[in-house]
Design an enzyme around this catalytic site. Structure first.
Site, PDB file in Angstrom:
ATOM      1  N   CYS A   1      25.021  30.385 -16.096  1.00 32.82           N
ATOM      2  CA  CYS A   1      23.641  30.888 -16.138  1.00 32.82           C
ATOM      3  C   CYS A   1      23.018  31.161 -14.770  1.00 32.82           C
ATOM      4  O   CYS A   1      22.626  32.300 -14.494  1.00 32.82           O
ATOM      5  CB  CYS A   1      22.769  29.903 -16.907  1.00 32.82           C
ATOM      6  SG  CYS A   1      23.197  29.868 -18.655  1.00 32.82           S
TER       7      CYS A   1
ATOM      8  N   GLY B   1      24.466  19.715  -2.032  1.00 34.64           N
ATOM      9  CA  GLY B   1      25.901  19.686  -2.327  1.00 34.64           C
ATOM     10  C   GLY B   1      26.533  21.050  -2.153  1.00 34.64           C
ATOM     11  O   GLY B   1      26.047  21.886  -1.376  1.00 34.64           O
TER      12      GLY B   1
ATOM     13  N   GLY C   1      26.548  26.540  -9.817  1.00 32.43           N
ATOM     14  CA  GLY C   1      27.475  27.467 -10.472  1.00 32.43           C
ATOM     15  C   GLY C   1      27.143  27.522 -11.944  1.00 32.43           C
ATOM     16  O   GLY C   1      25.989  27.336 -12.331  1.00 32.43           O
TER      17      GLY C   1
ATOM     18  N   LEU D   1      18.526  25.364 -23.168  1.00 30.23           N
ATOM     19  CA  LEU D   1      19.384  24.172 -23.232  1.00 30.23           C
ATOM     20  C   LEU D   1      20.313  24.062 -22.019  1.00 30.23           C
ATOM     21  O   LEU D   1      20.635  25.061 -21.375  1.00 30.23           O
ATOM     22  CB  LEU D   1      20.202  24.158 -24.525  1.00 30.23           C
ATOM     23  CG  LEU D   1      21.144  25.320 -24.856  1.00 30.23           C
ATOM     24  CD1 LEU D   1      22.424  25.257 -24.052  1.00 30.23           C
ATOM     25  CD2 LEU D   1      21.455  25.306 -26.334  1.00 30.23           C
TER      26      LEU D   1
HETATM   27  N1  LIG Z   1      25.626  28.493 -21.878  1.00 28.67           N
HETATM   28  C1  LIG Z   1      24.408  28.033 -21.630  1.00 28.67           C
HETATM   29  O1  LIG Z   1      24.228  26.895 -21.195  1.00 28.67           O
HETATM   30  C2  LIG Z   1      23.194  28.898 -21.894  1.00 28.67           C
HETATM   31  C3  LIG Z   1      21.924  28.297 -21.873  1.00 28.67           C
HETATM   32  C4  LIG Z   1      20.809  29.087 -22.134  1.00 28.67           C
HETATM   33  C5  LIG Z   1      20.966  30.448 -22.360  1.00 28.67           C
HETATM   34  N2  LIG Z   1      22.199  31.011 -22.338  1.00 28.67           N
HETATM   35  C6  LIG Z   1      22.328  32.446 -22.601  1.00 28.67           C
HETATM   36  O2  LIG Z   1      22.754  32.598 -23.961  1.00 28.67           O
HETATM   37  C7  LIG Z   1      23.652  33.722 -24.072  1.00 28.67           C
HETATM   38  C8  LIG Z   1      24.969  33.258 -24.650  1.00 28.67           C
HETATM   39  O3  LIG Z   1      25.582  32.375 -23.747  1.00 28.67           O
HETATM   40  P1  LIG Z   1      26.879  31.534 -24.160  1.00 28.67           P
HETATM   41  O4  LIG Z   1      27.200  30.681 -22.988  1.00 28.67           O
HETATM   42  O5  LIG Z   1      26.659  30.939 -25.485  1.00 28.67           O
HETATM   43  O6  LIG Z   1      27.949  32.736 -24.289  1.00 28.67           O
HETATM   44  P2  LIG Z   1      29.473  32.645 -24.776  1.00 28.67           P
HETATM   45  O7  LIG Z   1      30.197  33.675 -24.018  1.00 28.67           O
HETATM   46  O8  LIG Z   1      29.924  31.235 -24.758  1.00 28.67           O
HETATM   47  O9  LIG Z   1      29.407  33.065 -26.317  1.00 28.67           O
HETATM   48  C9  LIG Z   1      29.131  34.342 -26.781  1.00 28.67           C
HETATM   49  C10 LIG Z   1      29.865  34.518 -28.111  1.00 28.67           C
HETATM   50  O10 LIG Z   1      29.419  35.740 -28.726  1.00 28.67           O
HETATM   51  C11 LIG Z   1      30.542  36.405 -29.320  1.00 28.67           C
HETATM   52  N3  LIG Z   1      30.194  37.822 -29.488  1.00 28.67           N
HETATM   53  C12 LIG Z   1      30.134  38.791 -28.534  1.00 28.67           C
HETATM   54  N4  LIG Z   1      29.739  39.955 -29.086  1.00 28.67           N
HETATM   55  C13 LIG Z   1      29.540  39.725 -30.404  1.00 28.67           C
HETATM   56  C14 LIG Z   1      29.104  40.541 -31.501  1.00 28.67           C
HETATM   57  N5  LIG Z   1      28.782  41.821 -31.323  1.00 28.67           N
HETATM   58  N6  LIG Z   1      29.025  39.976 -32.720  1.00 28.67           N
HETATM   59  C15 LIG Z   1      29.323  38.669 -32.918  1.00 28.67           C
HETATM   60  N7  LIG Z   1      29.754  37.851 -31.923  1.00 28.67           N
HETATM   61  C16 LIG Z   1      29.853  38.366 -30.671  1.00 28.67           C
HETATM   62  C17 LIG Z   1      31.656  36.124 -28.328  1.00 28.67           C
HETATM   63  O11 LIG Z   1      32.928  36.345 -28.911  1.00 28.67           O
HETATM   64  C18 LIG Z   1      31.380  34.655 -27.971  1.00 28.67           C
HETATM   65  O12 LIG Z   1      32.021  33.773 -28.853  1.00 28.67           O
HETATM   66  C19 LIG Z   1      23.740  34.326 -22.675  1.00 28.67           C
HETATM   67  O13 LIG Z   1      22.790  35.344 -22.549  1.00 28.67           O
HETATM   68  C20 LIG Z   1      23.368  33.148 -21.764  1.00 28.67           C
HETATM   69  O14 LIG Z   1      22.842  33.572 -20.554  1.00 28.67           O
HETATM   70  C21 LIG Z   1      23.317  30.260 -22.135  1.00 28.67           C
END
Ligand SMILES: NC(=O)c1ccc[n+]([C@@H]2O[C@H](COP(=O)([O-])OP(=O)(O)OC[C@H]3O[C@@H](n4cnc5c(N)ncnc54)[C@H](O)[C@@H]3O)[C@@H](O)[C@H]2O)c1
Length: 446
Positions: A261, A254, A258, A154
């Site tokens: 990801c 640009g 950033g 996403l």
């Molecule tokens: N943000 C994006 O657009 C996106 C898109 C695709 C994939 N990802 C991947 O998905 C993963 C999550 O990204 P995000 O942006 O949602 O991260 P984030 O930091 O926004 O959220 C992670 C959440 O997990 C919680 N957490 C940490 N350890 C925990 C545990 N042991 N038990 C329960 N909760 C716990 C944290 O407190 C936090 O609220 C990453 O690996 C990222 O690379 C992110």
């Protein structure tokens, strides 16, 4: 309908939980941050995402969503546990897996029945094996917990739409029954479902993100040449993108890429390659070009205003992309740091990301709108291409400034219109082309 537990209430976890609830499943979010749990119980979402507040509220009210910090409660009677915790870069570029390990351990200790673990976090090759081992070590009741790798693709800002309309769903697993069960959960989404092994799923996510970064760094390199020849890189990207073998996405020159990801995943893949002694000069160049882009913009600024010492520079846009309050690895942070090194006063405005930026840079002057940023500034840098910046009265903006210089870090504006508005304008390879100039002359003549 299934009972699903989602571990981690961040961007991916909140969207995954809300969307599965909206598809009719009963979903429990497990989050270790107790403040976040309290806010969520009051209906306060910690992230800005289109459609999410309405969907969250309706599914909460329908009793399909709940949130807890207690793993036992969160996993009770669940068939699936989706791990969506963060995997940020450690100092050496390696993806930090401590939250994934600790989530796996907590699941193993708390689960009261068979469970399919679904790894949605972006994780290096081999992580599903690590999770399998952690679970085997900490599981007390001898249950079998197959691990399925199901990377998330996403995009922040349109995350709900992307979850509900995926281009592809990747289901990596050795356990066929677990793979089928996870595939079945995604069937209503009407997208291709690709079944493969865990490692293929894990590297596919990195390859996808790194490919996007590569396209952006590529067009930024082409922009250098366009600058040199006075050619418009925007037009070049349009022509290149019309080839159906390429497509138009991620070809905007640009300040570079950033967000939470791309930077960490490029670093993560480089680290994986290093750990296996594989040489990846292309990936290193992609990263190097990106590191250079903000410096390039500041060089352009210095060309226009001379020494930056003591000058007031206005920044338009702080979030890593429009329609988000997320500043993780945002280009604005690098731009601010470089300007501070030069001894500038900095003013800034962003529709959503000022609160987050102020935590890192309390000494920046945060303004109520773009006009307040322009007032008495010696130059402006456009960092994030918010729609509202397209609608500005640029004549008024220029008239408010000490010195109407604009460095357009996202090629948002038209060079000739900016000149007419009174700006000294520079961009990342975005020029009025010979043809447009000629059109201008012909139209003017007629
Ligand atoms: N943000 C994006 O657009 C996106 C898109 C695709 C994939 N990802 C991947 O998905 C993963 C999550 O990204 P995000 O942006 O949602 O991260 P984030 O930091 O926004 O959220 C992670 C959440 O997990 C919680 N957490 C940490 N350890 C925990 C545990 N042991 N038990 C329960 N909760 C716990 C944290 O407190 C936090 O609220 C990453 O690996 C990222 O690379 C992110």
């Amino acid at each position: 309908m299934s009972n699903i537990s989602v571990i981690g209430a961040g961007y991916v976890g909140l969207v995954t939980a809300t969307c599965f609830a909206d598809l009719g499943h009963r979903v429990r979010l497990v989050e270790i941050d107790k403040d976040r749990v309290t806010c969520l119980k009051r209906g306060i979402l910690p992230i800005v995402e289109e459609q999410l507040p309405e969907l969250w509220q309706s599914n909460w009210e329908a009793g399909r969503l709940s949130v807890t910090s207690d793993y036992k409660q969160g996993l009770a009677d669940c068939e699936f546990a989706f791990i969506t915790v963060g995997t940020p870069s450690a100092g050496n570029g390696k993806a930090e897996l401590k939250w994934v390990r600790s989530a796996a351990r907590s699941i193993a200790e708390a689960a009261n029945g068979p469970l399919i673990i679904v790894l949605k976090s972006t994780v290096p090759v081999g992580t599903a094996d690590i999770v399998t081992r952690v679970i085997a070590r900490h599981c007390r009741n001898g249950h079998n917990f197959p691990v399925v790798s199901n990377p998330e693709f996403l995009r922040e800002g349109v995350a709900v739409y992307d979850f509900m309309h995926p281009d592809r769903v990747v289901v990596g697993a050795f356990d066929q029954r677990a793979a089928d069960a996870v595939a079945e959960l995604h069937e209503p989404l009407d997208s291709p479902i690709i079944k493969c092994d865990n490692r293929t799923a894990e590297i596919s996510k990195y390859a996808s993100n790194v490919f996007l970064a590569t396209r952006l760094s590529f067009i930024n390199e082409i922009a250098l040449l366009c600058d040199e020849y006075g050619i418009d890189v925007v037009e070049v990207a349009e022509i290149v993108g019309m080839d159906p073998r390429f497509g138009t996405g991620y070809l905007s020159a640009g300040l570079g890429w950033g967000g939470s990801c791309l930077p960490k995943d490029v670093k993560g893949l480089i680290h994986m390659a290093k750990s296996r002694r594989v040489s990846v000069p292309l990936l290193r160049a992609v990263q190097q070009i990106n590191q250079n882009q903000p410096h390039l913009a500041i060089e352009k600024l210095c060309k226009q205003v001379g020494s930056l010492e003591g000058k007031t520079i206005g920044i338009l846009g702080l979030s890593f992309k429009p329609n988000s309050d997320d500043i993780r690895e945002a280009r604005s942070l690098l731009v601010i740091s470089i300007l501070k090194e030069h001894g500038c006063q900095i003013k800034a405005y962003d529709p959503l990301a000022m609160k987050n930026t102020a935590k890192l840079f309390p000494d920046v002057t945060y303004c109520t709108d773009a006009y307040e940023v322009a007032a008495s500034s010696d130059a402006l840098i456009l960092v994030t291409e918010w729609d509202e910046f397209k609608e500005l009265n640029m004549k008024k903006m220029a008239s408010l400034m000490n010195c109407p210089v604009l460095i357009d870090g996202r090629n948002l504006y038209d060079a000739e219109e900016m000149a007419k508005a009174g700006f000294t304008y520079d961009s990342i390879g975005h020029h009025a082309t010979g043809l447009k100039k000629l059109e201008g002359v012909l139209l003017g003549g007629a």
